[in-house]
Scaffold this motif. Structure first.
Motif, mmCIF file in Angstrom:
data_model
loop_
_atom_site.group_PDB
_atom_site.id
_atom_site.type_symbol
_atom_site.label_atom_id
_atom_site.label_comp_id
_atom_site.label_asym_id
_atom_site.label_seq_id
_atom_site.Cartn_x
_atom_site.Cartn_y
_atom_site.Cartn_z
ATOM 1 N N PRO A 189 0.622 6.546 -1.220
ATOM 2 C CA PRO A 189 -0.430 5.702 -0.630
ATOM 3 C C PRO A 189 -1.852 6.159 -0.987
ATOM 4 O O PRO A 189 -2.713 5.331 -1.291
ATOM 5 N N HIS A 190 -2.097 7.483 -0.961
ATOM 6 C CA HIS A 190 -3.484 7.909 -1.192
ATOM 7 C C HIS A 190 -3.908 7.683 -2.639
ATOM 8 O O HIS A 190 -5.098 7.588 -2.931
ATOM 9 N N HIS B 60 -6.589 -0.732 2.741
ATOM 10 C CA HIS B 60 -5.763 -1.396 3.742
ATOM 11 C C HIS B 60 -6.287 -1.066 5.139
ATOM 12 O O HIS B 60 -6.281 0.092 5.537
ATOM 13 N N ASP C 104 -16.938 8.141 7.137
ATOM 14 C CA ASP C 104 -16.863 9.153 6.069
ATOM 15 C C ASP C 104 -15.466 9.196 5.448
ATOM 16 O O ASP C 104 -15.310 9.277 4.236
ATOM 17 N N ILE C 105 -14.466 9.190 6.322
ATOM 18 C CA ILE C 105 -13.078 9.259 5.844
ATOM 19 C C ILE C 105 -12.765 8.039 4.972
ATOM 20 O O ILE C 105 -12.014 8.142 3.994
ATOM 21 N N SER D 162 0.812 -1.220 0.000
ATOM 22 C CA SER D 162 0.000 0.000 0.000
ATOM 23 C C SER D 162 0.844 1.268 0.000
ATOM 24 O O SER D 162 0.316 2.360 0.178
ATOM 25 N N ARG E 208 -14.717 0.763 7.649
ATOM 26 C CA ARG E 208 -14.140 1.966 7.055
ATOM 27 C C ARG E 208 -13.386 1.625 5.775
ATOM 28 O O ARG E 208 -13.502 2.316 4.762
ATOM 29 N N GLU F 59 -17.732 9.775 11.431
ATOM 30 C CA GLU F 59 -16.682 10.479 10.685
ATOM 31 C C GLU F 59 -15.607 9.518 10.192
ATOM 32 O O GLU F 59 -15.052 9.689 9.107
ATOM 33 N N ALA G 216 -14.589 6.785 2.845
ATOM 34 C CA ALA G 216 -15.090 7.058 1.489
ATOM 35 C C ALA G 216 -14.521 8.377 0.970
ATOM 36 O O ALA G 216 -15.097 8.992 0.068
ATOM 37 N N TYR G 217 -13.387 8.801 1.521
ATOM 38 C CA TYR G 217 -12.845 10.135 1.239
ATOM 39 C C TYR G 217 -12.746 10.462 -0.247
ATOM 40 O O TYR G 217 -13.058 11.565 -0.675
ATOM 41 N N LEU G 218 -12.309 9.492 -1.042
ATOM 42 C CA LEU G 218 -12.044 9.791 -2.459
ATOM 43 C C LEU G 218 -13.279 9.657 -3.344
ATOM 44 O O LEU G 218 -13.244 9.963 -4.524
ATOM 45 N N ARG G 219 -14.364 9.155 -2.751
ATOM 46 C CA ARG G 219 -15.540 8.920 -3.587
ATOM 47 C C ARG G 219 -16.436 10.150 -3.621
ATOM 48 O O ARG G 219 -16.510 10.925 -2.675
ATOM 49 N N VAL H 9 -4.990 3.924 -2.966
ATOM 50 C CA VAL H 9 -6.386 3.728 -2.543
ATOM 51 C C VAL H 9 -7.323 4.008 -3.712
ATOM 52 O O VAL H 9 -8.288 3.291 -3.951
#
Lengths: 238, 306
Positions: free
Chosen positions: A73-74, A83, A101-102, A51, A150, A98, A104-107, A77
């Motif tokens: 790394p980001h 991971h 929520d994090i 990752s 998550r 929260e 699904a941060y990139l969605r 994802v």
């Protein structure tokens, strides 16, 4: 057909200490693969190298045909690899909600996120009762559930699970593995790292045994579970 | 009564000033666990750059238009945000994984660099200047025979607005959520897809913009801008830092509370006890706080996790 994840001759060193010495394996789409081994064998390091948290000194990692070497790394994802780190790594200063929520941060697909969130909460109903609670106040088992939920919210093609049984009571471990099995059945490919070889080999299709940075044995999980040497070394059977 | 109201007004304005600066310390500490010792120099930069901008726009004399103040303020905040971004990118980011002490020493280095570079003739020079009056001198209203000038009202109102905005950003937006996640663990945040470097950059830019707001308001209130290496700037930054620590460093609300408390002690200490010792009171409070409640008023003691 190429495998979803290909790990090829991976070497990782921390300072002067060689943690991985040429690890190679592949994960086919739809499989549950487990890496078992003792403490310090290099299991977590393997996941961290995949990752992008540590840089390999040699070797390559390919995901869906593309190399992950040098990718932040980001961004990994974003390619569909999620991971759930060892020691659960939940954000104790954020609420349970929260934390999800994090995940699904990139969605940006709101409806999809809501649906996946609902599904994650169906898998782990205990989290639903605690949505507004600070994640730091959860029990160890609940924190592990949150870490998995998550990670699922990124809607990964491949889920990396690092020691989900760590420090948990046997009933909770059984519950978590049951859900891991369910997640796999729903189509998510899983790479599971475990010291608890007994549980890991029960849910996995294929197992690899890692010893001091090298894979020493590979085979269908059921065969490994029946292997005398492995039973002695990892399953506590004498 | 008049004296009391006067001191109260001073507490509010000075507290606002400390709060704006303290927020920068607390934001950066919250996210990277390190004290940015160059922060007070960003305040100085903000004040001086505002002076330069006002001059360049021809608002150095009296009778500048009403929009002069907001325009200068916004430009100074933007310039300081750019400075904060650059400092983080060039000086701190390469040391992200280095021991904390290395970063701390680098911060002191950055601070000295800014203090001395600021005195260059091509930048701000060695002589003190007078900040132009961008706000009306006339008092806006009177409380108990104390005249309240425009600048004091602007200071308090703007600070309150910026603090509310910041609070909203940190606790109600996706960016704020990412900031808090990075604050807990950079690595885990990265594993969730949070672009950690970008979040850190934005945090520095916000902190620096708030510092500039503090610097500009300081200039508008006290008018005289000393050269960039003057101890007065350092003391201003140091007191704001004390405010952040007393309030609980890393905590947004704490920084504001600490700032008002420090200003209160300084102003009322000078007003009723001894006008020679306000700094003694301020740093005395710091020592007492560190002895009895080291995490600060609103800070939570860190518990080692197993």
């Amino acid at each position: 057909m190429t495998a979803l994840l290909e790990v090829d001759n991976l070497h990782v060193a921390y300072g002067g200490i060689q943690a991985l010495r040429g690890v190679s394996f592949a994960v086919e789409e739809g499989q549950v693969i487990t890496l078992i081994g003792a403490n310090g064998a290099g299991k977590t390091t393997t996941l961290r190298a995949i990752s992008g948290l540590v840089k390999p000194t040699q070797g390559n990692v390919r995901f869906a045909g593309k190399s992950l070497l040098g990718v932040a790394p980001h961004r990994i994802v974003a390619r569909g690899l999620s991971h759930a780190p060892e020691g659960r790594g939940i954000f104790a200063n954020l609420s349970v909600e929260e934390n999800l929520d994090i995940g699904a941060y990139l969605r940006t697909d709101k409806a999809g996120i809501a649906k996946d969130r609902e599904h994650a909460l169906t898998l782990f109903p205990r989290l639903r009762e605690r949505l507004q609670q600070n994640a730091g106040t959860l029990s160890g088992g609940e924190q592990q559930m949150l870490a998995i939920a998550r990670a699922l919210l990124a809607r990964p093609r491949l889920l990396l699970l690092d020691e989900p049984s760590l420090g948990l009571a046997p009933q909770i471990v059984a519950l978590i593995f049951q859900i891991v099995k369910q997640i796999a059945k729903e189509g998510t490919t899983i790479l599971l790292v475990e010291q608890n070889a007994h549980m890991a080999l029960k849910v996995a299709d294929v197992g690899h045994v890692l010893e001091v940075g090298t894979l020493v044995k590979t085979g269908p999980a059921s065969e490994l579970a029946a292997d005398d040497a492995i039973r002695k070394a990892y399953l506590g059977v004498h | 009564m008049t004296k009391f109201v006067q001191l109260l007004l001073q507490t509010l304005t000075l507290g606002s000033l400390y709060a704006l600066i303290a927020l920068g310390y607390t934001l950066v500490y919250g996210i990277l666990r390190f004290i940015n010792f160059a922060h007070s120099d960003v305040v100085t930069f903000g004040a001086w750059v505002a002076f330069a901008i006002a001059g360049a726009l021809g608002w150095a004399g009296t009778g500048s238009p009403v929009f002069a103040m907001p325009v200068v303020m916004i430009l100074a905040m933007a310039a300081s945000a750019a400075l904060g971004f650059t400092i983080e990118r060039l000086a701190y980011r390469p040391l992200r994984k280095a021991p904390r002490l290395n970063v701390l020493i680098t911060a002191i280095g950055v601070s000295l660099l800014l203090q001395n570079a600021g005195q260059l003739h091509a930048l701000f020079g060695k002589d003190p200047v007078k900040m132009p009056r961008l706000l009306s001198e006339a008092p806006l209203f009177k409380v108990a025979s104390v005249q309240v000038p425009w600048v004091d009202v602007a200071l308090v109102v703007l600070t309150v607005a910026l603090v509310i905005g910041l609070q909203w950003l940190v606790f109600r937006t996706k960016l704020g959520q990412a900031m808090r996640a990075v604050s807990w663990s950079e690595q885990t945040a990265a594993l969730m897809g949070v672009p950690v470097d970008k979040v850190v950059s934005i945090t520095f830019m916000i902190g620096s913009a708030l510092a500039a707001a503090g610097g500009v308001l300081y200039g508008l209130k006290y008018r005289q801008l000393n050269q960039t290496a003057d101890a007065l700037w350092m003391l201003l930054g140091l007191k704001a830092f004390v405010a952040a620590v007393v309030g609980g460093i890393g905590n947004v609300r704490g920084a504001v509370l600490g700032a008002v408390l420090i200003a209160f002690i300084e102003v009322f200490g000078a007003g009723y006890v001894s006008s020679k010792l306000p700094d003694l009171f301020v740093f005395g409070v710091l020592i007492v706080m560190l002895l009895f409640r080291p995490a600060g008023l609103l800070g939570t003691a860190t518990v080692e996790k197993v």
